[in-house]
Structure formats: structure tokens, C-alpha cells
Design a protein around this motif. Sequence first.
Motif, mmCIF file in Angstrom:
data_model
loop_
_atom_site.group_PDB
_atom_site.id
_atom_site.type_symbol
_atom_site.label_atom_id
_atom_site.label_comp_id
_atom_site.label_asym_id
_atom_site.label_seq_id
_atom_site.Cartn_x
_atom_site.Cartn_y
_atom_site.Cartn_z
ATOM 1 N N GLU A 337 0.827 -1.202 0.000
ATOM 2 C CA GLU A 337 0.000 0.000 0.000
ATOM 3 C C GLU A 337 0.864 1.255 0.000
ATOM 4 O OE1 GLU A 337 -0.526 -2.679 1.902
ATOM 5 O OE2 GLU A 337 -2.253 -3.372 0.723
ATOM 6 N N SER A 338 1.930 1.238 0.773
ATOM 7 C CA SER A 338 2.820 2.394 0.828
ATOM 8 C C SER A 338 3.516 2.602 -0.517
ATOM 9 C CB SER A 338 3.858 2.205 1.941
ATOM 10 O OG SER A 338 4.860 3.194 1.862
ATOM 11 N N TYR A 339 3.953 1.497 -1.121
ATOM 12 C CA TYR A 339 4.628 1.597 -2.414
ATOM 13 C C TYR A 339 3.665 2.113 -3.481
ATOM 14 C CZ TYR A 339 7.847 0.296 -6.176
ATOM 15 O OH TYR A 339 8.697 0.316 -7.263
ATOM 16 N N ALA A 340 2.408 1.659 -3.399
ATOM 17 C CA ALA A 340 1.396 2.140 -4.340
ATOM 18 C C ALA A 340 1.208 3.649 -4.199
ATOM 19 C CB ALA A 340 0.075 1.412 -4.103
ATOM 20 N N ARG A 341 1.193 4.141 -2.947
ATOM 21 C CA ARG A 341 1.052 5.593 -2.747
ATOM 22 C C ARG A 341 2.263 6.340 -3.276
ATOM 23 N NH1 ARG A 341 -1.108 3.830 2.218
ATOM 24 N NH2 ARG A 341 0.902 4.163 3.247
ATOM 25 N N SER A 342 3.459 5.801 -3.042
ATOM 26 C CA SER A 342 4.668 6.464 -3.545
ATOM 27 C C SER A 342 4.639 6.567 -5.063
ATOM 28 C CB SER A 342 5.922 5.701 -3.096
ATOM 29 O OG SER A 342 6.135 5.829 -1.706
ATOM 30 N N PHE A 343 4.253 5.472 -5.715
ATOM 31 C CA PHE A 343 4.175 5.511 -7.171
ATOM 32 C C PHE A 343 3.109 6.497 -7.633
ATOM 33 C CE2 PHE A 343 2.095 3.849 -11.066
ATOM 34 C CZ PHE A 343 3.094 4.231 -11.947
ATOM 35 N N GLY A 344 1.939 6.464 -6.977
ATOM 36 C CA GLY A 344 0.873 7.400 -7.341
ATOM 37 C C GLY A 344 1.298 8.842 -7.162
ATOM 38 N N TYR A 353 10.114 10.255 -17.064
ATOM 39 C CA TYR A 353 10.648 8.906 -16.851
ATOM 40 C C TYR A 353 10.521 8.583 -15.366
ATOM 41 C CZ TYR A 353 13.922 4.980 -17.706
ATOM 42 O OH TYR A 353 14.496 3.744 -17.855
ATOM 43 N N ILE A 354 9.978 7.408 -15.047
ATOM 44 C CA ILE A 354 9.904 6.938 -13.661
ATOM 45 C C ILE A 354 10.719 5.654 -13.570
ATOM 46 C CG2 ILE A 354 8.437 6.183 -11.760
ATOM 47 C CD1 ILE A 354 6.135 7.729 -13.009
ATOM 48 N N PHE A 401 7.995 -6.168 -8.528
ATOM 49 C CA PHE A 401 9.100 -6.070 -9.482
ATOM 50 C C PHE A 401 8.567 -6.087 -10.915
ATOM 51 C CE2 PHE A 401 11.784 -8.419 -12.469
ATOM 52 C CZ PHE A 401 12.872 -7.565 -12.541
ATOM 53 N N TRP A 402 7.663 -7.035 -11.208
ATOM 54 C CA TRP A 402 7.122 -7.112 -12.568
ATOM 55 C C TRP A 402 6.259 -5.898 -12.884
ATOM 56 C CZ3 TRP A 402 9.431 -9.690 -15.994
ATOM 57 C CH2 TRP A 402 10.075 -10.894 -15.689
ATOM 58 N N LEU A 403 5.606 -5.344 -11.867
ATOM 59 C CA LEU A 403 4.862 -4.108 -12.088
ATOM 60 C C LEU A 403 5.812 -3.005 -12.537
ATOM 61 C CD1 LEU A 403 1.932 -2.844 -11.638
ATOM 62 C CD2 LEU A 403 2.944 -1.838 -9.602
ATOM 63 N N GLY A 404 6.979 -2.937 -11.910
ATOM 64 C CA GLY A 404 7.986 -1.954 -12.322
ATOM 65 C C GLY A 404 8.453 -2.172 -13.750
ATOM 66 N N GLU A 405 8.590 -3.429 -14.155
ATOM 67 C CA GLU A 405 8.976 -3.724 -15.533
ATOM 68 C C GLU A 405 7.880 -3.290 -16.507
ATOM 69 O OE1 GLU A 405 12.177 -5.435 -16.540
ATOM 70 O OE2 GLU A 405 12.328 -4.266 -14.677
ATOM 71 N N CYS A 406 6.629 -3.444 -16.087
ATOM 72 C CA CYS A 406 5.499 -3.007 -16.914
ATOM 73 C C CYS A 406 5.513 -1.486 -17.075
ATOM 74 C CB CYS A 406 4.202 -3.476 -16.281
ATOM 75 S SG CYS A 406 2.709 -3.051 -17.202
ATOM 76 N N ILE A 407 5.750 -0.787 -15.982
ATOM 77 C CA ILE A 407 5.813 0.679 -16.028
ATOM 78 C C ILE A 407 6.990 1.139 -16.876
ATOM 79 C CG2 ILE A 407 6.220 2.733 -14.603
ATOM 80 C CD1 ILE A 407 4.678 1.149 -12.366
ATOM 81 N N GLU A 408 8.114 0.457 -16.734
ATOM 82 C CA GLU A 408 9.289 0.777 -17.546
ATOM 83 C C GLU A 408 8.958 0.696 -19.030
ATOM 84 O OE1 GLU A 408 13.036 1.385 -19.189
ATOM 85 O OE2 GLU A 408 12.458 1.733 -17.114
ATOM 86 N N ALA A 409 8.251 -0.350 -19.425
ATOM 87 C CA ALA A 409 7.961 -0.552 -20.843
ATOM 88 C C ALA A 409 6.926 0.445 -21.368
ATOM 89 C CB ALA A 409 7.463 -1.984 -21.068
ATOM 90 N N GLU A 428 -7.104 8.929 -11.910
ATOM 91 C CA GLU A 428 -7.181 7.471 -11.996
ATOM 92 C C GLU A 428 -6.331 6.839 -10.889
ATOM 93 O OE1 GLU A 428 -8.156 3.824 -14.160
ATOM 94 O OE2 GLU A 428 -8.718 5.892 -14.656
ATOM 95 N N ASP A 429 -6.804 5.719 -10.337
ATOM 96 C CA ASP A 429 -5.957 4.948 -9.431
ATOM 97 C C ASP A 429 -4.925 4.247 -10.310
ATOM 98 O OD1 ASP A 429 -4.751 3.031 -7.790
ATOM 99 O OD2 ASP A 429 -6.534 2.855 -6.526
ATOM 100 N N ILE A 430 -3.807 4.924 -10.529
ATOM 101 C CA ILE A 430 -2.859 4.484 -11.541
ATOM 102 C C ILE A 430 -2.177 3.179 -11.159
ATOM 103 C CG2 ILE A 430 -0.877 5.782 -10.653
ATOM 104 C CD1 ILE A 430 -1.960 5.302 -14.355
ATOM 105 N N PHE A 431 -2.050 2.929 -9.861
ATOM 106 C CA PHE A 431 -1.443 1.673 -9.428
ATOM 107 C C PHE A 431 -2.337 0.496 -9.828
ATOM 108 C CE2 PHE A 431 -0.178 -1.608 -6.371
ATOM 109 C CZ PHE A 431 1.200 -1.533 -6.459
ATOM 110 N N LEU A 432 -3.634 0.612 -9.583
ATOM 111 C CA LEU A 432 -4.563 -0.444 -9.984
ATOM 112 C C LEU A 432 -4.619 -0.579 -11.499
ATOM 113 C CD1 LEU A 432 -7.556 0.013 -7.493
ATOM 114 C CD2 LEU A 432 -5.752 -1.721 -7.458
#
Length: 579
Positions: A337-344, A353-354, A401-409, A428-432
Motif C-alpha cells: 500500500e505504501s509503495y502504491a502511494r509512492s508511485f501514485g 521517466y519513472i 518487481f514485474w509491475l515496475g517492468e510493466c511501467i518501464e515498458a 485514476e488509481d494508476i497503481f490499480l
Amino acid sequence: MFFHGPLKPGHLETLKPLYYKLIALNARYTHSCLALFYLRSELEENFPDCSPEIIQYTINDPYYPMLRRIGSGEPEALFFSVYIWNSTYIQRLLSDLVKILPDTPLILGGPQAGALVQNLQPHVFRQCSVVYGEIEGVGKSFYKDLAEGRLQREYTGGKTKTFKNPYRQADFSGPLQNRQIYYESSRGCPFGCTYCLSASEKGVRHLPCSQVFDEIKSILHHSPRVIRFVDRTFNDLPERALKIWRFLAEQPGDTLFHFEMAPDRFTAEMFQFLEQVSPGRFQFEIGVQSTNQKTLQAINRQCDQVKLEHNILRLVSLDTIHLHLDLILGLPYEDRESYARSFGDVFKLGPHYIQMGLLKILPDVPISRSAEEYGLVVCDNPPYELLANRWLEKSELGDLFWLGECIEAFYNNRYFRNLWNYLRRTEEDIFLFFESLLALCHKKSFFDLAPTQEFMSSLLLEVTGNRPDKELVRELLVFDWLRCGHRFLPEHLDQVHFLMEKNTFWKKMPQNWTGVYDYKNRDEFFKQGVFVRFSAKLLKETGLSDDGRTGYVSFQAKREKKIFKFSRVVLIPEAILES
């Protein structure tokens, strides 16, 4: 003249100048290793007639040809620059080089050298020496021992007050040709992040601006594509940073300058200057790491979050400086949940670039001493990636980790900028959103295939297929596709529905259109353009029109003078066609 003490067979009749090989394995071909050039300067200062050869490979180069090249030519010693990303490869090389060159000293330096030797087999370790710290600070005893063939196992270099550019004119047509140029105007870091090797360093040493100006001028003479300032925090002293920026902006050419910046150390004067900088001249990398205050406190990374957000939004609004924001997965007190907020929080700022980096637990960094407290589970070998901690189980961390790879791409390119802006504006709830996209990526084996814009566009269309705004999303994907310079739409974006015949516009539009074309280049406007009909919602969302009417957009071959160099777009009012 200095010669190796114990002479090798073949050296008895004719003494030769010392021949050293200085070796780096970079992550990419375009990278270069600044450390080797510093080392060369120090060797030549102590052995004026020596002959050092700089050899740069990448970690992806074929192994056996690399081994043979390094092991050829009877060098007096081999020097290796060891980092977290290449230590495994260097360990393999050392194990085989002792078989080819059983009497040749193997000298290791760099931040990962000490950890590497601990993993060497005894017969390999006996042939190695390690230099800790800065090569400029190593005492004369090292060079005396090197010359006499009685190297010790360890040497330590102290900090030097000053240092100078180690590059030479010939380097730019040799080992630096077609590579990014690394340059440091300061050493040290004002922060003490617990996951970083710099945590043990105290203070920052800055070169005089006059020296920086002279050295950069000599580099720019060769028109490098990129100069990367490797200063840990370039704007540690804002006034000094601004002075250097002013100098760089005055230099001719189109070299890109990359800087690592602290987000809360910008001044009003710096922003006033940056408003005038040409697009694509500067690139900033900013380490946010997390927006969880407890996490930031645990890693000793305090930052004024209000200033951070304000300053980054100002930088983004310029749209002339390529902006990288870094997050780290696996930090203390950062659960899903914390990581989702940081990304959001970072996504809302709209950077270009993120970077979603995975925490590595390097030997001897402060956080490694909290392994039990934090429940750290870490890979045994470099780069020591985190596998789990108290807040993220193995499967959770793997999913993130795979979510990060998805965002990278999907995010870290220019393909879908208007779609991201739309999701940002509608909160938008961008993490979801990315979690749903990731599930589809796994289903379609995305990570095993080429991540083309067409493939990614089709996945985005599919993942949004049941949304109430799906038609607007489709239009945004069409708009983004054409702004990237394509002249035809892929099948999944419905080419027949969107693209319009040019002849309709050529016949109805005036001979002269102020600010767009005149009668002399009118035909070129139609020849190069792609004409598309869009809804009122799309025109409003992209900022082209807010009158509630549908309209036509021409995508031109000419590119914008901004970061992503999109195709220029021209709104064609219906009034022009009706006249």
C-alpha cells in the motif's frame, strides 16, 4: 625509466617499457569508465615511460574472445575496475586469466573490489591485489611495490583535495569514440542514505568553477553526444550549480548534459535561468526513493516534500528538461500500500521517466547491518537484489518487481503521453490501472516478446475495453500514435473511422493561412500531413479546442522543439472548411 623487478623470460636481452592493461566491463557500449582514465594518469605520472592500454568491453560481449584479448600480449599487470554490475563477470575472468597469465599481477579497484576478492578461490586470490579508495591518494609505496614485483594484498588511497580531468585529445577518437563522457566536478555526497556506499563518506569536495570551465571546453571541442556529470548531488551548492549551468548554456553545439539533483535545492534564480534553456540541453535525475516519511527517516533520506512536489511540477511545466524520478522497491516500512502511494504520488507529478529500481543490499553499507531487524532476504551474488523483507513477502515483492517492468515498458517512452495526462487529470488509481495491465501482459507473454508501440497500444486498448470512456481512450491512442510520426494507423485503432482524405481539405482550404502556410508551401502542407477527425472530448483533452464541436487535426512531418519532439499538430476549424 621504471621496469618490472623480476624479469620474465624473454626480457633478459631487451628491457621494455612497462605494458599495463586497464580493463572495464561497462553495462552498455555507449557507456565509458572514468576510473580507467584517472588510473592511466597516475600510472604515467609514476612510470613516465609506461604504456597503459585502456580496454572497454560490455557485460554482454562474447566471453571467450574477451578472455583471449585481455590475456594476450604479455602485460606486466592487469587492472580491473569493479562495480556491482560487472563483478560476477570479472570474477569469471580472473579465474581463467590465472591459467593464461600465471605470473601476472591482477589489481582490482572500484567500489565492489573488496567484496569480490572474498569470493575468489585461494589460488586466484594469491595473484590479486586490491586498491581501496581513490587512486590519486594511493601512496608511492604501491608504485614501488608494483615496479619491484612484490605487491601487497591491499592498499588504501586517501581523499585528495583536488583532481583534474584525465582525458586527452586522442581519447575522443579512441576509447571514448561514440560513447557518453563521464565528468565529475565534485566528489562526495551531502546525504548519507543507508543503502548507498557514499554513506561512509563525509563532506563534498568541489572543483573551482574556472577549472570546470576549462575542462568542459576541452571536452566539448569533440562534440560528444552526452556529458554525464557524475556528481552525487550536482546542486549541493545552488549558486555554484547555476554558475556552471550558465557556462554550459553559452557553449555551442547540441551536447546533452545529465545531472543528479536534489529536488529541494532549487532556487528562484535557478528556475529563472532554466526557463531560457534550449529543449533537450539538460537532463535531470532526481532520487525521490519513497514518499513514505517513516521510510525516508529509516534510510536517512530527509527531504522537504512540499518543496519536492513544487519544484518538480515547475520543472515538468517547462517541458524542456528531460526529467527522471527514481523510486526504490524494497525499502524499510514500505509495504504494498505504501509503495502504491509512492508511485501514485510520483505519477501525479508527470515526469518524463519513472525509474522503479529494486533495492540492492551491498556489503558494508549501513542497511546491511539491519538485515535481521528488517528481515532482509538477499541474493548471494552481485548485484545482491532483495528477495523479501518484513513488509513484503517473496511473492509480493516479485509481483511489484514485474509491475515496475510493466511501467518501464509502457511509461518511460513518448508513446502514450496524452493517455497518461488524461489518467492523471481524472485522478485514476494508476497503481490499480498498471496492475490490470500487468495481468494482461502476463497473459499475452508480453515480457517474452518485442515491446513495440503497436503491441503495447493493442494491450492498452484491450485493458480499457470495458470502461465507460473506452472510445475516448481509443482516440487518445490514435492521437498519441500519430504524434509519434506514424502516417498510418495499425488495424486495431480503426484506420477507416479516423483518417480523412487529403483532397477534401486541399480543395476547401484557403490559399494562405496565416501562421500555418502560404500559397508557396501550401501543397507541402497537404503532402506531408495526415488528416484526422476527432471528437470534441478529444480536442478538449489535448488542449486543442474547448468549443464543444468535433474537428479535424493535421499531423505534420515537422517536429516540435520540445523534449519528445512530437509531430506538429494543427487544428483545422470547421469554419475554414465551410467558407
